[in-house]
Design a protein around this motif. Sequence first.
Motif, mmCIF file in Angstrom:
data_model
loop_
_atom_site.group_PDB
_atom_site.id
_atom_site.type_symbol
_atom_site.label_atom_id
_atom_site.label_comp_id
_atom_site.label_asym_id
_atom_site.label_seq_id
_atom_site.Cartn_x
_atom_site.Cartn_y
_atom_site.Cartn_z
ATOM 1 N N ASP A 40 0.828 -1.212 0.000
ATOM 2 C CA ASP A 40 0.000 0.000 0.000
ATOM 3 C C ASP A 40 0.860 1.258 0.000
ATOM 4 O O ASP A 40 0.443 2.295 -0.498
ATOM 5 C CB ASP A 40 -0.929 0.029 1.218
ATOM 6 N N SER A 41 2.054 1.159 0.584
ATOM 7 C CA SER A 41 2.959 2.316 0.633
ATOM 8 C C SER A 41 3.805 2.432 -0.629
ATOM 9 O O SER A 41 4.748 3.210 -0.666
ATOM 10 C CB SER A 41 3.882 2.212 1.844
ATOM 11 N N ARG A 42 3.469 1.632 -1.626
ATOM 12 C CA ARG A 42 4.219 1.600 -2.888
ATOM 13 C C ARG A 42 5.655 1.156 -2.660
ATOM 14 O O ARG A 42 6.587 1.657 -3.267
ATOM 15 C CB ARG A 42 4.157 2.943 -3.586
ATOM 16 N N CYS A 43 5.814 0.237 -1.728
ATOM 17 C CA CYS A 43 7.112 -0.381 -1.401
ATOM 18 C C CYS A 43 8.128 0.633 -0.881
ATOM 19 O O CYS A 43 9.333 0.490 -1.084
ATOM 20 C CB CYS A 43 7.680 -1.142 -2.597
ATOM 21 N N LYS A 81 12.867 5.430 -1.893
ATOM 22 C CA LYS A 81 12.508 4.644 -3.075
ATOM 23 C C LYS A 81 11.240 5.269 -3.642
ATOM 24 O O LYS A 81 10.169 4.715 -3.553
ATOM 25 C CB LYS A 81 12.267 3.204 -2.625
ATOM 26 N N GLU A 82 11.355 6.436 -4.163
ATOM 27 C CA GLU A 82 10.184 7.180 -4.596
ATOM 28 C C GLU A 82 10.007 7.086 -6.105
ATOM 29 O O GLU A 82 10.694 6.342 -6.789
ATOM 30 C CB GLU A 82 10.301 8.648 -4.154
ATOM 31 N N LEU A 83 9.097 7.848 -6.632
ATOM 32 C CA LEU A 83 8.615 7.736 -8.001
ATOM 33 C C LEU A 83 9.679 7.854 -9.090
ATOM 34 O O LEU A 83 9.874 6.945 -9.885
ATOM 35 C CB LEU A 83 7.538 8.800 -8.244
ATOM 36 N N ILE A 84 10.375 8.931 -9.148
ATOM 37 C CA ILE A 84 11.225 9.234 -10.291
ATOM 38 C C ILE A 84 12.400 8.276 -10.415
ATOM 39 O O ILE A 84 12.794 7.895 -11.508
ATOM 40 C CB ILE A 84 11.742 10.697 -10.211
ATOM 41 N N ARG A 85 12.961 7.839 -9.315
ATOM 42 C CA ARG A 85 14.123 6.948 -9.362
ATOM 43 C C ARG A 85 13.758 5.531 -9.787
ATOM 44 O O ARG A 85 14.629 4.747 -10.105
ATOM 45 C CB ARG A 85 14.788 6.905 -7.999
ATOM 46 N N VAL A 99 3.426 11.697 -11.986
ATOM 47 C CA VAL A 99 3.726 12.703 -10.958
ATOM 48 C C VAL A 99 2.437 13.123 -10.250
ATOM 49 O O VAL A 99 2.400 13.223 -9.019
ATOM 50 C CB VAL A 99 4.451 13.922 -11.569
ATOM 51 N N ILE A 100 1.368 13.318 -11.001
ATOM 52 C CA ILE A 100 0.085 13.693 -10.399
ATOM 53 C C ILE A 100 -0.403 12.585 -9.469
ATOM 54 O O ILE A 100 -0.825 12.838 -8.336
ATOM 55 C CB ILE A 100 -0.961 14.008 -11.490
ATOM 56 N N ASP A 101 -0.321 11.345 -9.939
ATOM 57 C CA ASP A 101 -0.723 10.206 -9.108
ATOM 58 C C ASP A 101 0.116 10.128 -7.833
ATOM 59 O O ASP A 101 -0.401 9.886 -6.753
ATOM 60 C CB ASP A 101 -0.588 8.912 -9.921
ATOM 61 N N HIS A 102 1.412 10.367 -7.972
ATOM 62 C CA HIS A 102 2.300 10.328 -6.818
ATOM 63 C C HIS A 102 1.967 11.431 -5.821
ATOM 64 O O HIS A 102 1.941 11.191 -4.612
ATOM 65 C CB HIS A 102 3.760 10.442 -7.260
ATOM 66 N N ILE A 103 1.679 12.618 -6.306
ATOM 67 C CA ILE A 103 1.326 13.740 -5.427
ATOM 68 C C ILE A 103 0.026 13.435 -4.679
ATOM 69 O O ILE A 103 -0.078 13.681 -3.473
ATOM 70 C CB ILE A 103 1.213 15.053 -6.220
ATOM 71 N N LEU A 104 -0.956 12.872 -5.381
ATOM 72 C CA LEU A 104 -2.212 12.513 -4.725
ATOM 73 C C LEU A 104 -1.977 11.483 -3.629
ATOM 74 O O LEU A 104 -2.515 11.589 -2.528
ATOM 75 C CB LEU A 104 -3.214 11.980 -5.748
ATOM 76 N N SER A 108 -2.390 12.176 0.446
ATOM 77 C CA SER A 108 -3.553 11.545 1.076
ATOM 78 C C SER A 108 -3.201 10.352 1.948
ATOM 79 O O SER A 108 -3.919 10.062 2.902
ATOM 80 C CB SER A 108 -4.555 11.114 0.007
ATOM 81 N N GLU A 109 -2.113 9.642 1.652
ATOM 82 C CA GLU A 109 -1.848 8.401 2.374
ATOM 83 C C GLU A 109 -0.487 8.303 3.042
ATOM 84 O O GLU A 109 -0.367 7.681 4.094
ATOM 85 C CB GLU A 109 -2.001 7.217 1.418
#
Length: 136
Positions: A40-43, A81-85, A99-104, A108-109
Amino acid sequence: MCTVIDVSRSAFYEWLKKPLTKTEQEDRELAEKIKQLFFDSRCTYGHRRIKKKLRKKGTKCSNDRIRRLMKQVHLVATIKKELIRRKRFKTRSWARLAVIDHILWYNSERIHSYLDDMSPMEFEQQYYNNMRLTAA
């Protein structure tokens, strides 16, 4: 295999039939909760943030236990371990959507330690609720 580990066949099969102990059963259940929170935390969550999320849901356990279970089920969160890398994008529009999905998700979570382990949306909601209570 029994000769390799120097155990009789009957003892080996008896061991296989042995029911799980209470702790082993609890570890399995906790490992499933940990896996769910990790994905859920996107690993991106390590044992500390997973512990905080578990506590919010009413499950208490130590950092060491969470770390041990994460190792057992091969969950490894690296530093940032975030989106862009993690991704390559074919077009700019795909990158914008990601990027929009990541910001949301981030607002929110994702929990933040500087916001008392709340997401920015939870923090903001609590802030405005407190403002309403003090104004009334």
